[in-house]
Design a protein around this motif. Structure first.
Motif, PDB file in Angstrom:
ATOM      1  N   VAL A 213      18.067 -19.287  22.532  1.00 34.20           N
ATOM      2  CA  VAL A 213      17.075 -18.664  21.668  1.00 34.20           C
ATOM      3  C   VAL A 213      17.722 -18.488  20.295  1.00 34.20           C
ATOM      4  O   VAL A 213      18.782 -17.880  20.193  1.00 34.20           O
ATOM      5  N   PRO A 214      17.117 -19.085  19.257  1.00 32.71           N
ATOM      6  CA  PRO A 214      17.753 -19.025  17.931  1.00 32.71           C
ATOM      7  C   PRO A 214      17.983 -17.588  17.472  1.00 32.71           C
ATOM      8  O   PRO A 214      17.221 -16.689  17.836  1.00 32.71           O
ATOM      9  N   GLU A 215      19.031 -17.436  16.668  1.00 30.93           N
ATOM     10  CA  GLU A 215      19.429 -16.108  16.230  1.00 30.93           C
ATOM     11  C   GLU A 215      18.339 -15.355  15.474  1.00 30.93           C
ATOM     12  O   GLU A 215      18.144 -14.167  15.654  1.00 30.93           O
ATOM     13  N   ASP A 216      17.629 -16.113  14.613  1.00 33.89           N
ATOM     14  CA  ASP A 216      16.621 -15.416  13.810  1.00 33.89           C
ATOM     15  C   ASP A 216      15.495 -14.894  14.695  1.00 33.89           C
ATOM     16  O   ASP A 216      14.898 -13.849  14.418  1.00 33.89           O
ATOM     17  N   VAL A 217      15.217 -15.589  15.799  1.00 35.14           N
ATOM     18  CA  VAL A 217      14.167 -15.112  16.696  1.00 35.14           C
ATOM     19  C   VAL A 217      14.647 -13.858  17.434  1.00 35.14           C
ATOM     20  O   VAL A 217      13.912 -12.894  17.601  1.00 35.14           O
ATOM     21  N   ILE A 218      15.921 -13.890  17.847  1.00 36.70           N
ATOM     22  CA  ILE A 218      16.488 -12.708  18.503  1.00 36.70           C
ATOM     23  C   ILE A 218      16.393 -11.502  17.583  1.00 36.70           C
ATOM     24  O   ILE A 218      15.951 -10.425  17.985  1.00 36.70           O
ATOM     25  N   SER A 219      16.767 -11.675  16.333  1.00 35.84           N
ATOM     26  CA  SER A 219      16.769 -10.488  15.487  1.00 35.84           C
ATOM     27  C   SER A 219      15.338 -10.091  15.115  1.00 35.84           C
ATOM     28  O   SER A 219      15.034  -8.914  14.948  1.00 35.84           O
ATOM     29  N   PHE A 220      14.457 -11.078  15.068  1.00 37.88           N
ATOM     30  CA  PHE A 220      13.039 -10.766  14.868  1.00 37.88           C
ATOM     31  C   PHE A 220      12.531  -9.874  16.011  1.00 37.88           C
ATOM     32  O   PHE A 220      11.876  -8.849  15.793  1.00 37.88           O
ATOM     33  N   LEU A 221      12.867 -10.254  17.239  1.00 31.05           N
ATOM     34  CA  LEU A 221      12.448  -9.448  18.398  1.00 31.05           C
ATOM     35  C   LEU A 221      13.042  -8.045  18.322  1.00 31.05           C
ATOM     36  O   LEU A 221      12.353  -7.044  18.498  1.00 31.05           O
ATOM     37  N   ALA A 222      14.350  -8.007  18.066  1.00 29.45           N
ATOM     38  CA  ALA A 222      15.039  -6.714  18.074  1.00 29.45           C
ATOM     39  C   ALA A 222      14.445  -5.771  17.032  1.00 29.45           C
ATOM     40  O   ALA A 222      14.417  -4.563  17.232  1.00 29.45           O
ATOM     41  N   GLN A 223      13.970  -6.342  15.934  1.00 29.02           N
ATOM     42  CA  GLN A 223      13.424  -5.486  14.893  1.00 29.02           C
ATOM     43  C   GLN A 223      11.974  -5.110  15.120  1.00 29.02           C
ATOM     44  O   GLN A 223      11.523  -4.052  14.716  1.00 29.02           O
ATOM     45  N   ASN A 224      11.253  -6.003  15.763  1.00 33.90           N
ATOM     46  CA  ASN A 224       9.813  -5.781  15.844  1.00 33.90           C
ATOM     47  C   ASN A 224       9.312  -5.241  17.172  1.00 33.90           C
ATOM     48  O   ASN A 224       8.146  -4.895  17.309  1.00 33.90           O
ATOM     49  N   VAL A 225      10.180  -5.223  18.162  1.00 36.05           N
ATOM     50  CA  VAL A 225       9.781  -4.585  19.412  1.00 36.05           C
ATOM     51  C   VAL A 225      10.676  -3.364  19.550  1.00 36.05           C
ATOM     52  O   VAL A 225      11.643  -3.373  20.286  1.00 36.05           O
ATOM     53  N   PRO A 226      10.378  -2.303  18.807  1.00 32.15           N
ATOM     54  CA  PRO A 226      11.352  -1.222  18.715  1.00 32.15           C
ATOM     55  C   PRO A 226      11.303  -0.247  19.889  1.00 32.15           C
ATOM     56  O   PRO A 226      11.977   0.761  19.866  1.00 32.15           O
ATOM     57  N   SER A 227      10.531  -0.557  20.913  1.00 31.67           N
ATOM     58  CA  SER A 227      10.480   0.392  22.023  1.00 31.67           C
ATOM     59  C   SER A 227      11.620   0.132  22.997  1.00 31.67           C
ATOM     60  O   SER A 227      12.652  -0.381  22.605  1.00 31.67           O
ATOM     61  N   ASN A 228      11.445   0.486  24.255  1.00 32.02           N
ATOM     62  CA  ASN A 228      12.591   0.467  25.172  1.00 32.02           C
ATOM     63  C   ASN A 228      13.035  -0.946  25.565  1.00 32.02           C
ATOM     64  O   ASN A 228      12.396  -1.944  25.249  1.00 32.02           O
ATOM     65  N   ILE A 229      14.142  -0.996  26.302  1.00 30.18           N
ATOM     66  CA  ILE A 229      14.759  -2.284  26.621  1.00 30.18           C
ATOM     67  C   ILE A 229      13.901  -3.089  27.589  1.00 30.18           C
ATOM     68  O   ILE A 229      13.850  -4.311  27.521  1.00 30.18           O
ATOM     69  N   ARG A 230      13.196  -2.402  28.454  1.00 31.61           N
ATOM     70  CA  ARG A 230      12.351  -3.138  29.386  1.00 31.61           C
ATOM     71  C   ARG A 230      11.313  -3.947  28.610  1.00 31.61           C
ATOM     72  O   ARG A 230      11.058  -5.103  28.905  1.00 31.61           O
ATOM     73  N   GLU A 231      10.732  -3.328  27.593  1.00 27.44           N
ATOM     74  CA  GLU A 231       9.729  -4.056  26.813  1.00 27.44           C
ATOM     75  C   GLU A 231      10.342  -5.156  25.958  1.00 27.44           C
ATOM     76  O   GLU A 231       9.745  -6.217  25.773  1.00 27.44           O
ATOM     77  N   LEU A 232      11.522  -4.886  25.486  1.00 26.00           N
ATOM     78  CA  LEU A 232      12.238  -5.893  24.709  1.00 26.00           C
ATOM     79  C   LEU A 232      12.470  -7.134  25.575  1.00 26.00           C
ATOM     80  O   LEU A 232      12.241  -8.265  25.169  1.00 26.00           O
TER      81      LEU A 232
END
Ligand code: ADP
Ligand code: MG
Length: 434
Positions: free
Chosen positions: A285-304
């Motif tokens: 999974v490309p890095e920019d997508v990972i950081s996009f997810l990490a920034q935009n799904v700010p709830s808990n780890i299960r949802e991430l």
């Protein structure tokens, strides 16, 4: 045969559901009353076995085609992936163990600021059960890794000594079993089952609140295990004192060993967790997508993790690459939902600090000049107003201030907002930015 089955299943589900998951499968054979189908990957396999296996088997039996369904990930590359996963599991010794999720091991747990102490304590307990901290009590919001750590302790202990008796149970199950045992005149069996374990991992203990006779039973189980130096690990969504309607003698026992919490992970940790999950799934999974997810799904780890699974599934089902643009599309509903959802304590602290021209460090720290103190109280007030986080946890996010400090701030600012138009304006302004 397969078409007929699909037709039958479609009738029982919301339109399109069966189609989405099952059209990518190919029936391979029916042998010895087992229908074998080829599924494109491990993820689809998981989903099908979770959601459709029972329904499909019902249809198979109804129609007399077969008795059961077997899912095979058949293409060569995928076979490879599965074998690798199996080897990895063998390597870490995680044979299927009743009640323990084989994926929840220390190796797959990412350590960050938010969970460092809970992780270290769990490891200590796993290495020297009954000696390090007994009981170990871990609390924190949903989806932050409490259950993962408990299972990891279980695996670790069993890897070192397979003959130990490790029991993982949620307090709900404990209660149900206990009530069942009363009904069936089998309380003796129940008692000896739980009082004879070497390690008791009991999850979501908050459900014991209000359950008088089960609390009593748990109290005795706890005592028995504790005097015999058997390890007890307890998880809860809140600290011992905040569990409602639970006897003081239990609360005090919960605090005998070590009480530690898990907080929401910061951005860096969220990124590390996503990288780990992608790596475990063996997926680029490309890095920019990972950081996009990490920034935009700010709830808990299960949802991430759910978001990551979703984009992997979408990429596979649509045969499209994982890019930030595609990810935005695939996660449209999740992200929209989240931006309307509760804001985080971090964000509140940042915006409030900005507004009062302070640093976050000052805002959460211990300095008490009047402007800092006011800003701090506004931030606490907004945390109460805009999030579901407990007093205790908010206090924690402000350099471990007491929950009464938070309560005081909440009351004071509510009053000021009511009485002073200027104050109301300031607070409304900040709130609008959140
Ligand atoms: P809780 O019991 O606190 O509600 P879980 O233990 O069920 O949360 O965790 C939810 C999901 O998040 C699980 O899939 C778990 O593997 C994952 N998870 C949580 N914390 C971490 C972490 N630090 N590293 C890797 N995965 C994690
Ligand atoms: Mg849990």
């Amino acid at each position: 045969l397969w078409d007929d089955i699909l037709k039958n299943i479609e009738e029982t589900m919301p339109e399109g559901t069966a189609d989405l998951w099952l059209k990518t499968c190919v029936p391979l054979s029916v042998m010895n009353d087992v229908l074998v189908i080829d599924v494109p990957n491990v993820f689809v396999k998981e989903q099908i076995s979770k959601r459709f296996q029972n329904v499909i088997e019902d249809v198979l039996m109804d129609k007399g085609y077969a008795q059961s369904l077997e899912l095979k990930v058949a293409s060569e590359a995928r076979k490879d992936e599965q074998q690798r996963a199996e080897r990895a599991a063998q390597h870490t010794g995680t044979l299927p163990r009743s009640g323990l999720n084989p994926n929840y091991i220390f190796n797959s747990f990412v350590v960050g600021k938010s969970n460092r102490l809970a992780h270290a304590a769990s490891l200590a307990v796993a290495e020297t059960p009954g000696e390090a901290y007994n009981p170990l009590f871990i609390w924190g919001g949903v989806g932050l890794g409490k259950t993962h750590l408990m299972h990891a302790i279980g695996h670790y202990v069993l890897n070192k000594n397979n003959s130990l008796k490790v029991t993982y149970v949620s307090s709900e199950k404990f209660i149900n079993e206990f009530i069942q045992s009363i009904k069936n005149n089998r309380t003796q069996e129940f008692k000896s089952k739980y009082r004879s374990v070497d390690i008791l991992l009991i999850d979501d203990i908050q459900f014991l609140g209000n359950k008088g006779s089960s609390q009593e039973e748990f109290f005795h189980t706890f005592n028995q295990l504790h005097v015999s130096k058997k390890q007890i690990v307890i998880c809860s969504d809140r600290p011992p004192k905040e569990i409602q309607n639970i006897e003081d003698r239990l609360v005090s026992r919960f605090e005998w060993g070590l009480v530690t919490d898990i907080q929401m992970p910061d951005l860096e940790t969220r990124i590390a967790i996503l990288q780990k999950k992608a790596q475990i799934r063996n997926y680029e999974v490309p890095e920019d997508v990972i950081s996009f997810l990490a920034q935009n799904v700010p709830s808990n780890i299960r949802e991430l993790e759910g978001a990551l699974n979703r984009i992997i599934a979408c990429a596979e089902l649509n045969s499209e690459p994982i890019t930030e643009e595609n990810a935005t599309q695939w996660l449209k509903d999740i992200i929209r939902h989240n931006s309307k959802g509760p804001v985080s304590v971090d964000t509140i602290q940042q915006i409030v600090a900005e507004n009062f021209s302070l640093t976050v460090e000052d805002l959460v720290g211990n300095r008490r000049t009047s402007d800092i103190a006011l800003a701090r109280q506004v931030a606490m007030y907004l945390c109460r107003k805009l999030t579901d986080i407990s007093l205790q946890q908010i206090g924690f996010s402000f350099k471990k201030k007491d929950h009464t400090t938070v309560l005081h701030a909440q009351r004071k600012i509510s009053k000021l907002v009511e009485e002073q138009p200027r104050m109301k304006e300031i607070v409304d302004n900040i709130e609008a930015k959140l």
